[in-house]
Scaffold this active site. Structure first.
Site, mmCIF file in Angstrom:
data_model
loop_
_atom_site.group_PDB
_atom_site.id
_atom_site.type_symbol
_atom_site.label_atom_id
_atom_site.label_comp_id
_atom_site.label_asym_id
_atom_site.label_seq_id
_atom_site.Cartn_x
_atom_site.Cartn_y
_atom_site.Cartn_z
ATOM 1 C CB CYS A 110 -38.084 19.318 106.703
ATOM 2 S SG CYS A 110 -36.388 19.747 106.284
ATOM 3 C CG HIS A 111 -34.553 15.742 106.956
ATOM 4 N ND1 HIS A 111 -34.301 17.083 106.759
ATOM 5 C CD2 HIS A 111 -33.628 15.078 106.225
ATOM 6 C CE1 HIS A 111 -33.265 17.223 105.948
ATOM 7 N NE2 HIS A 111 -32.833 16.021 105.610
#
Length: 183
Positions: A110-111
């Site tokens: 994800c991030h």
């Protein structure tokens, strides 16, 4: 070998996407590895279910006190606030860079790849992330792709990346392979 395989999970003080921490953590445990929670703060960290507060987790060791040499793999969970705080932590960025310099496997979802961008280690790597990081990855010299899971062995170290919680089954599978916990 698996019971001696130590995997560092690196997070900030809050904003961790809970399932991106707990799901790979359980996969490592189920495969016989030993996960350890490293954070930018001592004591506890606050996870979230997207924007809603989730559980608190006890920190095993502040990243400032952690020795990358004792770990066999690194997982960087996502969560926008988590990843943003991680990339601003000199200790966290130094830990990530030391891990890559030692050619040890890293898995980020994800991030989470923001910490890799900040550590300047994505140049020449093929990877994925949450789509909003695509420009940052490209600007740092990485090749961003929109795929469920990407494994890149370029430059002598393995990087496993995924986009979002829906990709966790594939992420866990490939991370366990990279960590030598699954064939």
């Amino acid at each position: 070998m698996a019971e001696q395989t130590r995997i560092a999970f690196l997070v900030a003080h809050e904003g961790i996407e809970q399932v991106e921490l707990t799901d790979p953590w359980q996969a490592v445990r189920d495969a016989g590895g030993t996960p350890q929670l490293l954070a930018t703060v001592p004591d506890k960290v606050q996870a979230f279910h997207h924007l809603d507060p989730g559980d608190e987790f006890e920190v095993d060791l502040p990243v400032s006190d952690a020795d990358p040499g004792v770990y066999d793999g690194l997982v960087i969970p996502g969560g926008t606030a988590n990843a943003d705080a991680l990339r601003q932590s000199e200790d966290a960025v130094r830990f990530v860079k030391a891990f890559v310099d030692a050619r040890k496997p890293v898995a980020a979802i994800c991030h989470g790849p923001w910490a890799l961008v900040e550590a300047d280690v994505v140049r020449g790597k093929r990877l994925t992330s949450y789509p909003s990081l695509a420009t940052d990855v490209r600007n740092a010299g990485g090749e961003w792709v929109d795929e469920e899971v990407v494994v890149s062995d370029a430059h002598g170290w393995t990087l496993v990346t995924s986009r979002k919680p829906d990709d966790l089954d594939a992420f866990d599978r490939e991370a366990l392979k990279a960590f030598g916990l699954q064939e």
